[in-house]
Design an enzyme around this catalytic site. Structure first.
Site, PDB file in Angstrom:
ATOM      1  N   TYR A 125      32.207  43.442  48.734  1.00  0.00           N
ATOM      2  CA  TYR A 125      31.943  42.074  48.320  1.00  0.00           C
ATOM      3  C   TYR A 125      33.239  41.348  48.025  1.00  0.00           C
ATOM      4  O   TYR A 125      34.290  41.954  47.801  1.00  0.00           O
ATOM      5  CB  TYR A 125      30.983  42.014  47.124  1.00  0.00           C
ATOM      6  CG  TYR A 125      31.591  42.354  45.780  1.00  0.00           C
ATOM      7  CD1 TYR A 125      32.119  41.363  44.961  1.00  0.00           C
ATOM      8  CD2 TYR A 125      31.609  43.666  45.322  1.00  0.00           C
ATOM      9  CE1 TYR A 125      32.666  41.673  43.724  1.00  0.00           C
ATOM     10  CE2 TYR A 125      32.141  43.983  44.091  1.00  0.00           C
ATOM     11  CZ  TYR A 125      32.661  42.989  43.287  1.00  0.00           C
ATOM     12  OH  TYR A 125      33.199  43.291  42.059  1.00  0.00           O
ATOM     13  N   CYS A 126      33.157  40.019  48.050  1.00  0.00           N
ATOM     14  CA  CYS A 126      34.279  39.148  47.682  1.00  0.00           C
ATOM     15  C   CYS A 126      33.700  37.971  46.898  1.00  0.00           C
ATOM     16  O   CYS A 126      32.660  38.107  46.264  1.00  0.00           O
ATOM     17  CB  CYS A 126      35.041  38.695  48.926  1.00  0.00           C
ATOM     18  SG  CYS A 126      34.076  37.705  50.077  1.00  0.00           S
ATOM     19  N   ARG A 127      34.323  36.827  46.957  1.00  0.00           N
ATOM     20  CA  ARG A 127      33.842  35.671  46.206  1.00  0.00           C
ATOM     21  C   ARG A 127      32.597  35.077  46.848  1.00  0.00           C
ATOM     22  O   ARG A 127      31.602  34.850  46.181  1.00  0.00           O
ATOM     23  CB  ARG A 127      34.939  34.613  46.084  1.00  0.00           C
ATOM     24  CG  ARG A 127      34.546  33.420  45.212  1.00  0.00           C
ATOM     25  CD  ARG A 127      35.666  32.403  45.070  1.00  0.00           C
ATOM     26  NE  ARG A 127      36.137  31.901  46.350  1.00  0.00           N
ATOM     27  CZ  ARG A 127      35.544  30.921  47.040  1.00  0.00           C
ATOM     28  NH1 ARG A 127      34.472  30.357  46.594  1.00  0.00           N
ATOM     29  NH2 ARG A 127      36.046  30.536  48.190  1.00  0.00           N
TER      30      ARG A 127
END
Length: 170
Positions: A125-127
């Site tokens: 995941y990221c932003r």
């Protein structure tokens, strides 16, 4: 050539590299088939021109990238069968992470160095989900299996009211 896919919200287009790779692989296979279609053999040779079999793209080692929604990821993390990897920058991680995640910034993410021997499924995941999609694509290509990443990133996780933990030291 770049193929595009519509995000699950339907509001934006983003490059779909896997689809582009499949299209290019198919075009290459067709070009090779066309080259061999006119092959001639001498009359005194027993060899016949090879027949071209269809190319199976799944066997080409291209893993798929799949999205997982925040609620499904929350349930999956409870099973202890997932290795959650945050690919955001140090500054973003300092603001909080999904509990149990480890941090490997995208610019340092190297699938060949990732030890997956414990059998846990890697989920990235990221932003917002753009960078984790890039990392998931790299990892899927390396391992030849599907890799999931969080749809909407930590923003979607936060919007669902799911827990965020600030790292003790960063």
């Amino acid at each position: 050539m770049v193929a595009f896919s519509i995000t699950s919200s339907g509001s934006s287009l983003r490059p779909d590299r896997r689809l582009s790779q499949i299209v290019l692989a198919g075009a290459g296979a067709m070009a090779l088939a066309a080259c061999g279609a006119d092959a001639e053999t001498s009359e005194d040779s027993e060899e016949k021109p090879a027949k071209w079999a269809p190319v199976e793209l799944a066997s080409a080692g291209l893993g798929e990238v799949e999205e997982i929604d925040p609620a499904a990821l929350e349930e999956l993390t409870k099973s202890n069968k997932v290795r959650l990897i945050d690919v955001r920058t140090d500054e973003e991680v300092a603001e909080g992470m999904i509990p149990g995640a480890e941090h490997i910034a995208l610019d340092e993410f190297e699938p060949t160095k990732l030890d997956l021997s414990d059998g846990r499924e890697p989920v990235l995941y990221c932003r917002s989900d753009r960078r984790s999609g890039i990392a998931a694509e790299k990892l899927a290509q390396h391992i030849g299996k599907s890799v999931r990443h969080l749809d909407g990133g930590i923003n979607a996780w936060r919007d669902k009211g799911l827990p965020i933990k600030r790292p003790a030291v960063f």
